[in-house]
Design a protein around this motif. Structure first.
Motif, PDB file in Angstrom:
ATOM      1  N   GLU A   1       0.811  -1.224   0.000  1.00  0.00           N
ATOM      2  CA  GLU A   1       0.000   0.000   0.000  1.00  0.00           C
ATOM      3  C   GLU A   1       0.842   1.270   0.000  1.00  0.00           C
ATOM      4  O   GLU A   1       0.299   2.367  -0.119  1.00  0.00           O
ATOM      5  CB  GLU A   1      -0.925   0.013   1.217  1.00  0.00           C
ATOM      6  CG  GLU A   1      -1.999  -1.046   1.180  1.00  0.00           C
ATOM      7  CD  GLU A   1      -2.980  -0.906   2.346  1.00  0.00           C
ATOM      8  OE1 GLU A   1      -3.011   0.171   2.982  1.00  0.00           O
ATOM      9  OE2 GLU A   1      -3.710  -1.864   2.603  1.00  0.00           O
ATOM     10  N   ARG A   2       2.153   1.120   0.198  1.00  0.00           N
ATOM     11  CA  ARG A   2       3.074   2.258   0.302  1.00  0.00           C
ATOM     12  C   ARG A   2       2.612   3.239   1.379  1.00  0.00           C
ATOM     13  O   ARG A   2       2.503   4.440   1.174  1.00  0.00           O
ATOM     14  CB  ARG A   2       3.224   2.965  -1.050  1.00  0.00           C
ATOM     15  CG  ARG A   2       3.814   2.061  -2.100  1.00  0.00           C
ATOM     16  CD  ARG A   2       4.134   2.763  -3.370  1.00  0.00           C
ATOM     17  NE  ARG A   2       2.934   3.262  -4.021  1.00  0.00           N
ATOM     18  CZ  ARG A   2       2.944   4.052  -5.072  1.00  0.00           C
ATOM     19  NH1 ARG A   2       4.067   4.436  -5.596  1.00  0.00           N
ATOM     20  NH2 ARG A   2       1.814   4.444  -5.620  1.00  0.00           N
ATOM     21  N   ARG A   3       2.341   2.656   2.560  1.00  0.00           N
ATOM     22  CA  ARG A   3       1.827   3.441   3.685  1.00  0.00           C
ATOM     23  C   ARG A   3       2.491   3.001   4.979  1.00  0.00           C
ATOM     24  O   ARG A   3       3.089   1.940   5.055  1.00  0.00           O
ATOM     25  CB  ARG A   3       0.317   3.231   3.813  1.00  0.00           C
ATOM     26  CG  ARG A   3      -0.453   3.817   2.649  1.00  0.00           C
ATOM     27  CD  ARG A   3      -1.929   3.776   2.855  1.00  0.00           C
ATOM     28  NE  ARG A   3      -2.281   4.366   4.149  1.00  0.00           N
ATOM     29  CZ  ARG A   3      -3.415   4.127   4.775  1.00  0.00           C
ATOM     30  NH1 ARG A   3      -4.324   3.345   4.238  1.00  0.00           N
ATOM     31  NH2 ARG A   3      -3.686   4.681   5.927  1.00  0.00           N
ATOM     32  N   PHE A   4       2.296   3.812   5.996  1.00  0.00           N
ATOM     33  CA  PHE A   4       2.786   3.526   7.343  1.00  0.00           C
ATOM     34  C   PHE A   4       1.585   3.476   8.279  1.00  0.00           C
ATOM     35  O   PHE A   4       0.719   4.338   8.201  1.00  0.00           O
ATOM     36  CB  PHE A   4       3.763   4.618   7.795  1.00  0.00           C
ATOM     37  CG  PHE A   4       4.851   4.876   6.794  1.00  0.00           C
ATOM     38  CD1 PHE A   4       5.934   4.030   6.696  1.00  0.00           C
ATOM     39  CD2 PHE A   4       4.762   5.958   5.925  1.00  0.00           C
ATOM     40  CE1 PHE A   4       6.932   4.255   5.759  1.00  0.00           C
ATOM     41  CE2 PHE A   4       5.753   6.198   4.982  1.00  0.00           C
ATOM     42  CZ  PHE A   4       6.838   5.341   4.904  1.00  0.00           C
ATOM     43  N   HIS A   5       1.545   2.464   9.141  1.00  0.00           N
ATOM     44  CA  HIS A   5       0.423   2.293  10.057  1.00  0.00           C
ATOM     45  C   HIS A   5       0.949   2.164  11.486  1.00  0.00           C
ATOM     46  O   HIS A   5       1.838   1.352  11.740  1.00  0.00           O
ATOM     47  CB  HIS A   5      -0.357   1.011   9.740  1.00  0.00           C
ATOM     48  CG  HIS A   5      -0.782   0.868   8.325  1.00  0.00           C
ATOM     49  ND1 HIS A   5      -1.930   1.451   7.832  1.00  0.00           N
ATOM     50  CD2 HIS A   5      -0.228   0.207   7.286  1.00  0.00           C
ATOM     51  CE1 HIS A   5      -2.053   1.147   6.555  1.00  0.00           C
ATOM     52  NE2 HIS A   5      -1.031   0.407   6.196  1.00  0.00           N
ATOM     53  N   GLU A   6       0.392   2.957  12.395  1.00  0.00           N
ATOM     54  CA  GLU A   6       0.698   2.742  13.809  1.00  0.00           C
ATOM     55  C   GLU A   6      -0.048   1.500  14.265  1.00  0.00           C
ATOM     56  O   GLU A   6      -1.239   1.337  13.991  1.00  0.00           O
ATOM     57  CB  GLU A   6       0.280   3.950  14.645  1.00  0.00           C
ATOM     58  CG  GLU A   6       1.272   5.066  14.583  1.00  0.00           C
ATOM     59  CD  GLU A   6       1.034   6.105  15.672  1.00  0.00           C
ATOM     60  OE1 GLU A   6       0.245   5.865  16.600  1.00  0.00           O
ATOM     61  OE2 GLU A   6       1.657   7.172  15.574  1.00  0.00           O
ATOM     62  N   VAL A   7       0.662   0.611  14.939  1.00  0.00           N
ATOM     63  CA  VAL A   7       0.077  -0.628  15.435  1.00  0.00           C
ATOM     64  C   VAL A   7       0.538  -0.842  16.868  1.00  0.00           C
ATOM     65  O   VAL A   7       1.460  -0.188  17.350  1.00  0.00           O
ATOM     66  CB  VAL A   7       0.482  -1.848  14.558  1.00  0.00           C
ATOM     67  CG1 VAL A   7      -0.066  -1.707  13.144  1.00  0.00           C
ATOM     68  CG2 VAL A   7       1.992  -2.037  14.534  1.00  0.00           C
ATOM     69  N   GLU A   8      -0.109  -1.768  17.541  1.00  0.00           N
ATOM     70  CA  GLU A   8       0.315  -2.185  18.880  1.00  0.00           C
ATOM     71  C   GLU A   8       0.697  -3.649  18.813  1.00  0.00           C
ATOM     72  O   GLU A   8       0.012  -4.447  18.160  1.00  0.00           O
ATOM     73  CB  GLU A   8      -0.803  -1.970  19.890  1.00  0.00           C
ATOM     74  CG  GLU A   8      -1.109  -0.496  20.128  1.00  0.00           C
ATOM     75  CD  GLU A   8      -2.149  -0.289  21.217  1.00  0.00           C
ATOM     76  OE1 GLU A   8      -2.870  -1.237  21.576  1.00  0.00           O
ATOM     77  OE2 GLU A   8      -2.240   0.854  21.700  1.00  0.00           O
ATOM     78  N   ILE A   9       1.816  -3.991  19.455  1.00  0.00           N
ATOM     79  CA  ILE A   9       2.290  -5.375  19.467  1.00  0.00           C
ATOM     80  C   ILE A   9       2.678  -5.768  20.881  1.00  0.00           C
ATOM     81  O   ILE A   9       2.931  -4.911  21.726  1.00  0.00           O
ATOM     82  CB  ILE A   9       3.489  -5.589  18.517  1.00  0.00           C
ATOM     83  CG1 ILE A   9       4.720  -4.794  18.999  1.00  0.00           C
ATOM     84  CG2 ILE A   9       3.143  -5.219  17.087  1.00  0.00           C
ATOM     85  CD1 ILE A   9       5.997  -5.200  18.321  1.00  0.00           C
ATOM     86  N   GLU A  10       2.747  -7.068  21.107  1.00  0.00           N
ATOM     87  CA  GLU A  10       3.278  -7.563  22.376  1.00  0.00           C
ATOM     88  C   GLU A  10       4.783  -7.382  22.356  1.00  0.00           C
ATOM     89  O   GLU A  10       5.454  -7.734  21.385  1.00  0.00           O
ATOM     90  CB  GLU A  10       2.956  -9.041  22.561  1.00  0.00           C
ATOM     91  CG  GLU A  10       1.518  -9.335  22.846  1.00  0.00           C
ATOM     92  CD  GLU A  10       1.303 -10.819  23.070  1.00  0.00           C
ATOM     93  OE1 GLU A  10       2.144 -11.462  23.723  1.00  0.00           O
ATOM     94  OE2 GLU A  10       0.290 -11.329  22.573  1.00  0.00           O
TER      95      GLU A  10
END
Length: 121
Positions: free
Chosen positions: A13-22
């Motif tokens: 998608e040529r994008r950046f996504h904020e995510v939450e991980i363990e």
């Protein structure tokens, strides 16, 4: 279980996504990157990007990649940016999406004479 923030670099998608991980959960890292084995690319004194360890070996004409201005190669597949502390544990990153937008380029491969050539797009 500690949850941290991370930034997923999505090459399709040529994008950046904020995510939450363990925190330091290898299965979670592999799921976000989309790989079975990962490697680490240090981008500064605080942050690293987890990438597909076998990305260059398994690349096809349909694969996508990204580059960093401060890194001399291509990184095939998605990335997951996290921060690190003095003990080497993953923590929230200091790098911002705005910095990534200015310093990351995306690309795909072009097949020519049976060889894959990386092309920025």
């Amino acid at each position: 279980m500690t949850i941290i923030k991370a930034i997923r670099i999505d090459t399709a998608e040529r994008r950046f996504h904020e995510v939450e991980i363990e925190q330091d959960n290898t299965q979670s890292i592999c799921e976000f990157v989309g790989c079975s084995h990962f490697d680490v690319v240090r981008i500064d004194h605080h942050d690293v990007i987890f990438v597909d360890d076998e990305g260059l070996l398994t690349a096809t004409k349909d694969s996508t990649f990204f580059t960093l201005k401060s890194y001399g190669g291509i990184l095939v597949g998605n990335g997951l940016l996290v921060g690190t502390n003095a003990e080497g544990e993953s923590i929230d990153p200091t790098t911002t999406i705005e910095w990534l937008e200015e310093n990351v380029s995306f690309g795909k491969f072009l097949e020519m004479d049976g060889k894959l050539l990386p092309v920025l797009r």
